[in-house]
Motif scaffolding. Sequence first.
Motif, PDB file in Angstrom:
ATOM      1  N   ILE A   6       0.860  -1.275   0.025  1.00 60.50           N
ATOM      2  CA  ILE A   6       0.057   0.058  -0.035  1.00 60.50           C
ATOM      3  C   ILE A   6       0.813   1.144   0.000  1.00 60.50           C
ATOM      4  CG2 ILE A   6      -2.169  -1.150   1.210  1.00 60.50           C
ATOM      5  CD1 ILE A   6      -1.218   0.243   3.803  1.00 60.50           C
ATOM      6  N   LYS A  33       1.419   3.743  -2.007  1.00 62.30           N
ATOM      7  CA  LYS A  33       0.663   4.912  -2.604  1.00 62.30           C
ATOM      8  C   LYS A  33      -0.412   5.365  -1.607  1.00 62.30           C
ATOM      9  CE  LYS A  33       1.229   4.168  -7.530  1.00 62.30           C
ATOM     10  NZ  LYS A  33       0.359   4.091  -8.927  1.00 62.30           N
ATOM     11  N   SER A  34      -1.194   4.328  -1.006  1.00 66.05           N
ATOM     12  CA  SER A  34      -2.330   4.857   0.201  1.00 66.05           C
ATOM     13  C   SER A  34      -1.557   5.324   1.396  1.00 66.05           C
ATOM     14  CB  SER A  34      -3.166   3.786   0.358  1.00 66.05           C
ATOM     15  OG  SER A  34      -3.708   3.307  -0.902  1.00 66.05           O
ATOM     16  N   TYR A  35      -0.537   4.669   1.869  1.00 64.11           N
ATOM     17  CA  TYR A  35      -0.147   5.050   3.096  1.00 64.11           C
ATOM     18  C   TYR A  35      -0.041   6.208   3.710  1.00 64.11           C
ATOM     19  CZ  TYR A  35       1.967   3.749   7.749  1.00 64.11           C
ATOM     20  OH  TYR A  35       2.458   3.638   9.042  1.00 64.11           O
ATOM     21  N   SER A  54      -6.983   0.260   3.271  1.00 66.41           N
ATOM     22  CA  SER A  54      -6.240   0.695   2.155  1.00 66.41           C
ATOM     23  C   SER A  54      -5.533  -0.721   1.763  1.00 66.41           C
ATOM     24  CB  SER A  54      -4.837   1.387   2.601  1.00 66.41           C
ATOM     25  OG  SER A  54      -5.194   2.744   2.769  1.00 66.41           O
ATOM     26  N   TYR A 114     -11.415   4.501   3.697  1.00 62.37           N
ATOM     27  CA  TYR A 114      -9.989   5.356   3.308  1.00 62.37           C
ATOM     28  C   TYR A 114      -9.280   4.443   2.341  1.00 62.37           C
ATOM     29  CZ  TYR A 114     -11.214   7.275   8.042  1.00 62.37           C
ATOM     30  OH  TYR A 114     -11.774   7.762   8.912  1.00 62.37           O
ATOM     31  N   PRO A 115      -8.369   5.182   1.574  1.00 58.92           N
ATOM     32  CA  PRO A 115      -8.378   6.660   1.447  1.00 58.92           C
ATOM     33  C   PRO A 115      -9.368   7.276   0.785  1.00 58.92           C
ATOM     34  CG  PRO A 115      -6.741   5.713   0.160  1.00 58.92           C
ATOM     35  CD  PRO A 115      -7.386   4.664   0.741  1.00 58.92           C
ATOM     36  N   LYS A 164      -9.503   9.937  -0.947  1.00 58.12           N
ATOM     37  CA  LYS A 164      -8.973  10.433  -2.284  1.00 58.12           C
ATOM     38  C   LYS A 164      -9.715   9.304  -3.407  1.00 58.12           C
ATOM     39  CE  LYS A 164      -4.987  11.688  -5.085  1.00 58.12           C
ATOM     40  NZ  LYS A 164      -3.526  11.760  -4.935  1.00 58.12           N
ATOM     41  N   TYR A 165      -9.393   7.991  -3.083  1.00 60.95           N
ATOM     42  CA  TYR A 165      -9.973   7.127  -4.036  1.00 60.95           C
ATOM     43  C   TYR A 165     -11.112   6.450  -3.939  1.00 60.95           C
ATOM     44  CZ  TYR A 165      -4.644   6.639  -4.595  1.00 60.95           C
ATOM     45  OH  TYR A 165      -3.357   6.912  -4.693  1.00 60.95           O
ATOM     46  N   ARG A 166     -11.620   6.624  -2.817  1.00 63.10           N
ATOM     47  CA  ARG A 166     -13.181   5.759  -2.402  1.00 63.10           C
ATOM     48  C   ARG A 166     -14.137   6.333  -3.040  1.00 63.10           C
ATOM     49  NH1 ARG A 166     -10.322   1.044  -2.281  1.00 63.10           N
ATOM     50  NH2 ARG A 166      -9.243   0.902  -0.547  1.00 63.10           N
TER      51      ARG A 166
END
Length: 347
Positions: free
Chosen positions: A177, A179-181, A201, A252-253, A255-257
Amino acid sequence: MSERNDELTRLSYTLGENMEDRFYVYMLQDDNGKPFYIGKGQGGRVFCHENDADKLLEVIRSENGDRNVDYSKLSEKIKTIIKSSGKVEKVIIKWGLTENEAFMCESALMNMYDHIFPETLTNISNGHASNAEKHSHALDGYKTKARNVQDFLDNVAIREVDFKEYCGNIPVVFITINKSYPLMYKEKCADLQREDFIYDSARGFWDINIRRTRYAKYVLALYRQIVVGVYPVNEDSWRVTTDFDEKEFPIYPKKYRENDKLLIQKNRTYDEYKRLGGQNDEKWFDTRRKRIGFEKCKPENSEEYSYLCKLKGTYLKDRFFKNQMSVYNYDVDKDGKLRFYSSANWC
């Protein structure tokens, strides 16, 4: 008296009573100039009581609560000093701080002083830990303290682990993860949300073989090859994106969900998805809807799960973890039997 009140008013105005950066860090010294207490304050109340031990203690308690202070020891110290010299010397070390900055400054000073002069301060602990310190896995249990480099390496620094040697015969899917972390800090997740963020994530959604993943007993979430999450799974844990309903969907995150949520209705067409604000990429739309996610379950073997959880905070040194989004330590033959890889040929 009026001159003293004027000084307190000037202090109060300068330090800023109602501003975000109204906090400061101060220390109390004995009549030999030796520090015996380091604290965080706001306003000017701590400077009001030069020769009244009880009132000074009352102010300190109101600003600090019962955290990290031995009040009986502090009370005895203050009363002894006032009886001897008439007042306790107060020193402003740093001011114009937010509360978190003040916590960090206070803690750093406590750490340093306690390292050089152990058991001199009346503070019980070394104050607030930083986010990284809070979530570290210090072997000696101390989250925040000054350490020499060898002590830090022995007790705090991330340990390298060869997963094959540690538990190579437990079927595991490793999810990266990277990119997400980092978004956890940009989205300002509180400590209580941190574990939820890492779990969400890792949950999805991945371009992996659902038949193969159903044999896994655990998912390990990795950030830059460091284990940050351990989740028990079984064959019913895995589903394609469109089999998740809104209540089960990862948060989360963020931004993507929000975009992912537009995908979950099984009968949704690409035109409808695009009209709702989705990405302008039909191939991506089709591919993303077929990706796989999971939900953790109750561990079948609690001892095994606890054993694997000890991997949190360790670095998996095998090179196959570096760039791949998902890695297995096993394969499944046509009869459904598992074959575990040596560390040289994981995939």
